[in-house]
Design a protein around this motif. Structure first.
Motif, mmCIF file in Angstrom:
data_model
loop_
_atom_site.group_PDB
_atom_site.id
_atom_site.type_symbol
_atom_site.label_atom_id
_atom_site.label_comp_id
_atom_site.label_asym_id
_atom_site.label_seq_id
_atom_site.Cartn_x
_atom_site.Cartn_y
_atom_site.Cartn_z
ATOM 1 N N GLU A 108 0.787 -1.234 0.000
ATOM 2 C CA GLU A 108 0.000 0.000 0.000
ATOM 3 C C GLU A 108 0.818 1.282 0.000
ATOM 4 N N HIS A 109 2.115 1.216 0.177
ATOM 5 C CA HIS A 109 2.899 2.455 0.237
ATOM 6 C C HIS A 109 3.373 2.931 -1.127
ATOM 7 N N GLY A 110 3.504 2.013 -2.059
ATOM 8 C CA GLY A 110 3.975 2.377 -3.387
ATOM 9 C C GLY A 110 5.455 2.110 -3.578
ATOM 10 N N VAL A 111 5.891 2.307 -4.813
ATOM 11 C CA VAL A 111 7.281 2.048 -5.199
ATOM 12 C C VAL A 111 8.133 3.295 -4.984
ATOM 13 N N GLY A 112 7.573 4.443 -5.380
ATOM 14 C CA GLY A 112 8.269 5.718 -5.207
ATOM 15 C C GLY A 112 9.643 5.705 -5.816
ATOM 16 N N SER A 113 10.592 6.279 -5.085
ATOM 17 C CA SER A 113 11.986 6.196 -5.524
ATOM 18 C C SER A 113 12.705 5.097 -4.754
ATOM 19 N N LEU A 114 12.034 4.573 -3.735
ATOM 20 C CA LEU A 114 12.661 3.661 -2.788
ATOM 21 C C LEU A 114 12.834 2.243 -3.336
#
Lengths: 464, 464
Positions: B418-424
């Motif tokens: 649920e947090h996403g991929v983002g840049s991480l």
């Protein structure tokens, strides 16, 4: 031309065997069209019947190499011409890929091939006490692949949603024969774009779905059923709206209008109230006292709206009988002549206006139009009855079909709630979504299928 | 370089006014990163604060004309660096577009701008007896625009699903400044591709969401709450699995492990069982007798699994107290040092193996890892506690973060629930989805944003 055709047909036969490739026009004709009377259909150059993802890959590679268009097709129960054949194209039929690969009670999911019939899946999971909700009227012969391609609904939607709500993951063969696996087996997941739901409802224009991982639900409880009749469309609309505003979530909420009531009564001699403006059928599967309370609350709404009759039962057999009036509406209307089944979804606050609008269209076009529909979610199916041998009636029927779409859009609705665009509503899609959205559709299509091989001309036209 | 920058900044100021464009580095720095400690962040050349779709169009047209990248951002509550600034780029902050434009009880939907805070929407619809389920932990400050971009979940998901399940329609400003309206106000609709759900979860890489039409639900009923403790992870896993196989659908089913229990007990002095392997909290909002029955069935499953303690209450205030142990887990872990919050979803049948795997990682890396999570849907948040001043611990913490993703994938799970991929997690996304899916992602990105202006480098890298 003949030699070219022979070359790629020979390659298909090499890959799938003679039994997997049909070219006899007398045989291929039976795969030329679906159930949409109004939609045109061509003649397939070949019909292929793959048994595996490997077979589908082989077909798409041959098609890609030779630039031959491919029309994916399930059982042919479609209502918008989405799988209708194109002249010179391959029709790829998935009905031999019919294995339920896995049912996992622990993860409450099933993995299936696209040719599995909806009822076959329902039965397979019911054996584990589980439930696959999407239930199009053709559930006993339509395939899951077709359901995915059109994002099918059914009677369950008011409580349980539509096909896309049950899709966790997909395997898709792309236009160039590459195999995409997307989605997941977990309940949640946000790794990357939601490609699975892009393919769902894309009507075979972006890829061929070869496997699906589907979420399941616990088996519903024994339904309690209500039937009510009303003297006016305003009363019917009031109940539909009050169900929403009071927060009731029945598991089924269907309506048929006076035309349908009379047609069903003629067919079944069911002693229905032929003077009623509408007959409403509802069910609750909340279980035990909760279901009784939900149906009693609904009965109170019906009485407040001025229903002429309200009857409830917790006997499933009697419930089935009460539901028969709704289920038999289309066969009953078919007794009146040829039928054109339309498919419009409107906001639930606009139900009464939609029913009145259909009456006005019937009067203006001098035709019989019976309206049945999933009133709980606003998805209505006005059904135009006409004599196809009478050119004037035929023309007026086609015009009325468009009038209904126009009416739906004017009420803030959509030109298709669950049947899809297919080849039938291509012009209407452009009108509903507008030029920017059309351009985005075309960009995505070009990105995934640059040669335009997959079901070309369906849903929307390419740039041109 | 300076003059070029000045040129486009001046154009932004022309469009939005000086109050809508921030360039002072001391001010823009506060918009440079979200809550993801591990993710890198650049320095924005300008931060823009549009008040309307027209403003967003103006920003995207300037960006498009000058080839300046744009990073869309809500409140900055993200946990994957998705809205972290890029050097020289515009950060587009939607927090001033914070109007709830409509709440329609008759159609059970709301229309909102992206800067509306989740709690603001919840409160606005609650005033109509309605319910917007998605409830990320940051619900009192995160925005709906951010929720849409990451497809947020929360505690509600086990029964009510995630953000995408509530999206009916979107308005999106595309990379070239065109305005796309997609989706609908109706419950059902299959006219064209499901573009709305393509934008949901795309983390600002495909367009800037400027308006959303969201489905609502009837207000839930007063919850009944259960708390139980277990001596082993196997017992906890057994309950999670039995909830699924027996068909229970609680409205909340959360777990915290022994590390969390002790940290919460240290913080709250709540007299928790510090020897317990796990503490489970569940709620049912089925209402009245149905909720009591559901919680009693769950209590029976806990006892069968060998729970040391099972306690239930239908008092909402006591229920909130019981839930506090779960809600305070992250603040309590933060008392132990810096924290890295991971986000993995696994099939529900793999919960026990996942908990054991996290224990093994903590032991191997010589770190404290507290596991809390939405055990009902398999979305777990192992939280690594470490001393950031200790280079060795820091390095081991980063390694443990990756170990957890590896563990999740090995159990058939996903690197982000649920947090996403983002840049991480860009590298991890490639690993999870594989080369064909990555290529399809890139094709869609190129089709919608050919110049690569929208949040470049987030989620996945472009070709080349």
């Amino acid at each position: 031309m003949t030699t070219v055709t022979t070359a790629w047909v020979a390659e298909l036969v090499d890959a799938l065997g003679t039994g997997g490739v049909l070219v006899d026009p007398d045989v291929t004709a039976s795969y030329a069209r679906d159930e949409a009377m109004l939609a045109g259909a061509g003649t397939p150059a070949a019909v292929v019947l793959p048994r595996s993802t490997t077979d589908v890959v082989a077909v798409m590679k041959v098609a890609h190499r030779h630039g031959v268009p491919v029309v994916p097709r399930g059982a042919g129960s479609g209502l918008a011409g989405g799988s209708n054949a194109l002249d010179g194209a391959i029709t790829l039929v998935t009905t031999r890929m019919d294995a339920v690969l896995e049912v996992s009670p622990a993860d409450r999911l099933a993995v299936v091939q696209p040719g599995v019939v909806n009822k076959q899946l329902r039965d397979a999971v019911a054996a584990h006490g589980l439930f696959y909700p999407p239930d199009p009227s053709s559930y006993d012969w339509c395939t899951i692949g077709g359901n995915l391609s059109t994002n099918s609904g059914g009677l369950c939607c008011v409580k349980y949603g539509v096909t896309t709500d049950y899709v966790l993951g997909l395997e898709v063969v792309l236009a160039d024969g590459r195999v995409l696996r997307t989605g997941r087996r977990t309940v949640k997941g946000v790794a990357g774009y939601d490609l699975a739901r892009l393919f769902v409802g894309s009507e075979g224009t972006l890829g061929v779905i070869t496997e699906a991982t589907l979420a399941l639900r616990p088996a519903p409880q024994r339904p309690v059923t209500l039937v009510a009749t009303f003297g006016t469309t305003a009363q019917t609309g009031q109940v539909a709206e009050r169900v929403v505003t009071t927060g009731l979530v029945p598991s089924l909420l269907e309506v048929i209008d006076n035309t349908c009531i009379c047609a069903v009564d003629d067919l079944l001699h069911a002693d229905l109230d032929r003077s009623a403006s509408a007959l409403l059928v509802a069910q609750s599967d909340a279980g035990g006292a909760a279901a009784l309370a939900e149906i009693e609350a609904l009965a109170a709404l019906c009485r407040e709206a001025g229903a002429d009759l309200v009857h409830t039962t917790d006997d499933p057999a009697e419930g089935d009988l009460l539901l028969a009036a709704r289920r038999m509406a289309i066969p009953a209307l078919a007794q009146l002549g040829a039928t054109l089944l339309d498919d419009v979804a409107v906001p639930r606050s606009a139900i009464a206006r939609f029913l009145d609008g259909c009456d006005a269209i019937a009067a203006r076009r001098e035709l019989t139009i019976g309206v049945l529909g999933h009133v709980g979610d606003g998805n209505m199916h006005p059904t135009i009855c006409f004599d196809p041998a009478d050119p004037g009636q035929r023309e007026r029927a086609f015009a009325a079909f468009d009038d209904i779409l126009e009416l739906g859009l004017s009420l803030g609705g959509t030109i298709t709630g669950e049947h899809g665009v297919g080849s039938l509503k291509v012009d209407w899609l452009e009108r509903e979504i507008g030029p920017v959205s059309l351009d985005v559709h075309r960009s995505i299509k070009d990105a995934l299928d640059p040669a335009g091989l997959l079901n070309p001309g369906k849903v929307f036209r390419r740039r041109g």
